[in-house]
Design a protein around this motif. Structure first.
Motif, PDB file in Angstrom:
ATOM      1  N   ALA A   1       1.254   4.050  -2.907  1.00  0.00           N
ATOM      2  CA  ALA A   1       1.106   5.484  -2.646  1.00  0.00           C
ATOM      3  C   ALA A   1       2.324   6.252  -3.175  1.00  0.00           C
ATOM      4  O   ALA A   1       2.185   7.348  -3.733  1.00  0.00           O
TER       5      ALA A   1
ATOM      6  N   ARG B   1       0.835  -1.208   0.000  1.00  0.00           N
ATOM      7  CA  ARG B   1       0.000   0.000   0.000  1.00  0.00           C
ATOM      8  C   ARG B   1       0.864   1.250   0.000  1.00  0.00           C
ATOM      9  O   ARG B   1       0.584   2.211  -0.705  1.00  0.00           O
TER      10      ARG B   1
ATOM     11  N   ARG C   1       1.914   6.537  -6.946  1.00  0.00           N
ATOM     12  CA  ARG C   1       0.883   7.526  -7.311  1.00  0.00           C
ATOM     13  C   ARG C   1       1.375   8.956  -7.052  1.00  0.00           C
ATOM     14  O   ARG C   1       1.125   9.861  -7.844  1.00  0.00           O
TER      15      ARG C   1
END
Length: 168
Positions: free
Chosen positions: A8, A4, A11
């Motif tokens: 992140a 995760r 992104r």
């Protein structure tokens, strides 16, 4: 959890790539009020780019940085550093507004410290500390660093002094 966080990071780096201008600047925007509604205006300034560079340096050092993250960060960093170097005024000064902005302010220690810190490992003028004298000559009677390198009234700001200390 690790996946995760890495997602992140990817992104976030994608957003930075989208916001990076062809000349290397990371675009920052100004809104009319604190509601952040309406169309923002582009605020061409080296300042935002210096903080992005500082963040990217931390990302690359992170234990979660994959080869792809490091590669993407390095590409962003190279272009952003080139932008900062292009904006430098001899002998190692920066202004809040970039040369691409219609607005103009006098050179200041805040932007100069942030840009110098970002370029400290790669630009000879900065690596050799050739602008240190400018900082030391721009202190008040208490030895605190003033914001602007201009004569006349000048303020002493805690954030400016913190950024100068980071660089020096």
């Amino acid at each position: 959890m690790r996946e995760r966080i890495q997602g992140a990071l990817h992104r976030g780096l994608e957003l930075l790539q989208e916001r990076q201008q062809p000349h290397g600047e990371i675009a920052a925007f100004r809104y009319r009020d604190d509601s952040l509604l309406g169309l923002p205006s582009f605020e061409s300034s080296p300042y935002a780019t210096t903080y992005v560079l500082h963040a990217l340096e931390q990302v690359v050092r992170s234990a979660l940085a994959t080869r792809a993250v490091v590669s993407r960060s390095n590409a962003l960093t190279a272009r952003a550093l080139a932008f900062l170097a292009e904006e430098m005024e001899p002998p190692g000064l920066w202004r809040y507004y970039s040369s691409r902005n219609a607005k103009c302010l006098a050179p200041d220690l805040d932007d100069t410290a942030c840009a110098s810190f970002a370029l400290r490992k790669v630009h000879d003028v900065i690596r050799l500390g050739l602008n240190f004298r400018l900082f030391l000559a721009n202190r008040d009677e208490n030895g605190l660093f003033r914001t602007f390198l201009s004569s006349g009234s000048n303020n002493v700001d805690a954030v400016v002094n913190a950024n100068v200390l980071l660089y020096l």
